[in-house]
Design a protein around this motif. Structure first.
Motif: not given
Lengths: 278, 307
Positions: B2, B4, B31, B34-35, B38-39, B48, B240-244
């Motif tokens: 995945e 981009i 993570r 990396l996330l 990828c975003f 966007d 955008w995905v809050r992942n702290e």
């Protein structure tokens, strides 16, 4: 407390799981740690119950996929299981009814297991209860009914959804918090407590509502995940790897799937406001 | 896979180096990073636009991708600019002296376990093997030299003599530092960074910075003369995905015997339990020790770029 004195708990999480994410899985772990930390409980099982297609939520993909993904996600867990009963019902089933279904199953299983030890158990119970304050007896449902306590595991959004008009039946809320109990995972403990404080029925059963603070902010919402997928972005590390693969293999979640049920009224709203509602 | 893919303006592939100074980030931030990578909207599909205006209202992106007037960090380049061909995780050496830092061999092992299933990110132990803590820029120079050499050998191209490391042909790979927004704030800490090094990291290499929670990376860039000057080289990515998931919280949970499942890969959790890492004692390690960068910078003369 001795292990046999601990109240057994089964955690039930209902939801769309569209798709299941690491956040859903974390909720189980957090809830278990919290309850066992009190020294009063032992969490023996976690159940994931995906809602049926009859729920008619926008973007809800077929139940069979959602259940399969949940199974893949819980493969590495030795205590969280997926139950497909709710997802297989033709019409949407109220949460309270889902709880009742699982509660009955647990009671039956418990009775079958304890058949041999019933006599011994009764002796132990009799000895303990003679020293107990009678008023606390009612809260010890687990021991009294010879089965584990079933509690609804949810996020703060579900708790607050109790306030949405026509989404929940009053008597269902009362049953869920009164008879069973709630374990609510939230980042913001204050808001949850405030909400409980402001609701008569929740306040009445506040001892049955456990608010668990989530210190690691984890807002992996399935909505965000679906949005990312629709945009061709990766969701790696937000969902378990097998679930990511499954989504890719089956081509789930597209702009098209997001439009499903777009003009349909959510089943609970239909049921509770329609002429057939009680 | 995945990833981009985008093509860099002049078709140059680019590598990302994650020189996480918070070495104890047990790949949670990896993570996240990396996330975020990828975003990262370095995508050949539509960007966007909402993100762009919300994020940087002062500097709307023109078609050329840059606003020459306002020296704002270039948030989102025009689509189809980059092709990310690799990611490197480089754990710091034990000499860093940060409190609670467990042995490098463990941190490397855990990173490897976590990245087993990744086909583009790998772990490099060069930095962790150095006897003393190495400055970020030194690590970057090492990796860049290695990447260039690999690339030259791989493509059979001779992209020019390596005695002039500043000359980059259009097709040679670029190396960028991948970090969280809190990292940008470290540039402000007195004695932590040498000015020349900040200049080199931002100017010669470039930064890809992921926003984290409430921190505002644009502010950090704005408040630094050097970073502001190299705004073209600084890419700010909004997660955008809050992942702290912070390593600090994970270590805390581990000390308290709480579950960290679904925060770390299962293989890493297993490793931690097998080796009994992250206990009350491990957190006290280096408690009264000064962070190595703070002592090293005052000991030695300023390194020049010809190092």
């Amino acid at each position: 407390m001795e292990p046999q004195d601990l109240t057994k708990v089964v955690l039930l999480a209902c939801g769309s799981f569209n798709p299941i994410t690491n956040m859903h899985l974390r909720m189980f772990e957090l809830a278990r740690d919290y309850l066992e930390d009190t020294g009063q409980y032992i969490v023996v099982r976690g159940i994931i119950s995906a809602v049926g297609d009859g729920y008619k939520k926008k973007g809800l993909i077929e139940a069979c996929h959602r259940v399969d993904m949940a199974r893949l996600a819980t493969d590495t867990s030795d205590w969280i299981k997926v139950d497909a009963w709710e997802s297989q019902q033709p019409e949407w089933v109220e949460t309270a009814k889902v709880m009742w279904h699982h509660y009955k199953e647990l009671m039956t299983a418990e009775q079958n297991n304890d058949y041999v030890d019933t006599a011994k158990k009764r002796r132990i119970e009799a000895t303990k209860h003679s020293f107990e304050d009678p008023s606390s007896y009612h809260t010890r449902r687990g021991k009294k009914d010879n089965g584990p306590q079933l509690k609804l595991l949810c996020g703060a959004d579900v708790l607050e959804s109790f306030g949405v008009p026509n989404l929940w039946k009053h008597e269902d809320i009362a049953e869920i918090v009164g008879r069973y109990g709630l374990v609510c995972i939230t980042r913001n403990g204050c808001d949850a407590h405030k909400f409980i404080h402001q609701s008569e029925v929740l306040w009445k059963h506040r001892k049955n509502i456990h608010v668990v603070r989530e210190w690691v902010t984890n807002e992996i919402s399935a909505t965000h995940v679906r949005r990312a997928l629709c945009r061709g972005q990766t969701v790696r590390y937000l969902l378990p790897d097998p679930v990511v693969s499954y989504i890719r293999e089956h081509g789930l979640y597209s702009a098209e799937s997001e439009q499903k049920n777009a003009d349909v009224v959510l089943a609970p709203l239909q049921r509770h406001t329609g002429p057939s509602s009680s | 896979m995945e990833k981009i893919c985008c093509m860099f303006l002049d078709d140059a592939p680019c590598f990302l180096v994650d020189n996480m100074t918070e070495r104890r980030r047990l790949l949670l931030d990896l993570r996240r990073v990396l996330l975020s990578h990828c975003f990262c909207p370095f995508t050949s599909r539509a960007i966007d636009r909402c993100s762009v205006t919300q994020y940087n209202p002062i500097c709307p992106m023109s078609e050329s991708g840059e606003d020459q007037e306002s020296h704002q960090p270039m948030i989102y380049p025009i689509s189809g600019q980059f092709q990310v061909v690799g990611g490197i995780v480089s754990p710091v050496s034990d000499g860093y002296g940060k409190q609670g830092l467990v042995l490098a061999k463990h941190r490397i092992a855990m990173a490897r376990l976590a990245l087993q299933s990744s086909d583009w990110v790998s772990v490099d132990d060069w930095e962790s093997q150095q006897p003393d803590w190495t400055e970020t820029v030194v690590t970057m120079r090492y990796h860049y030299g290695r990447i260039l050499k690999q690339y030259q050998e791989g493509t059979g191209k001779d992209s020019g003599p390596t005695t002039n490391p500043h000359h980059l042909t259009s097709s040679s790979p670029r190396l960028k530092l991948l970090c969280g927004a809190d990292f940008l704030d470290t540039f402000k800490v007195p004695g932590l960074w040498l000015d020349d090094h900040v200049e080199e990291v931002a100017g010669r290499f470039g930064l890809v910075c992921v926003s984290r929670g409430g921190l505002e990376p644009e502010l950090a860039v704005h408040e630094s003369e050097t970073l502001s000057r190299h705004w073209r080289n600084i890419f700010l990515v909004r997660e955008w995905v809050r992942n702290e998931t912070s390593a600090t919280e994970v270590r805390r949970a581990l000390r308290r015997g709480l579950s960290v499942k679904y925060l770390l890969p299962d293989s890493v959790i297993k490793y931690i339990h097998q080796h009994n890492l992250y206990t009350g004692d491990s957190e006290l390690k280096n408690k009264d020790v000064l962070l190595r960068p703070l002592t090293k910078q005052t000991e030695m003369p300023v390194k020049t770029l010809d190092d």
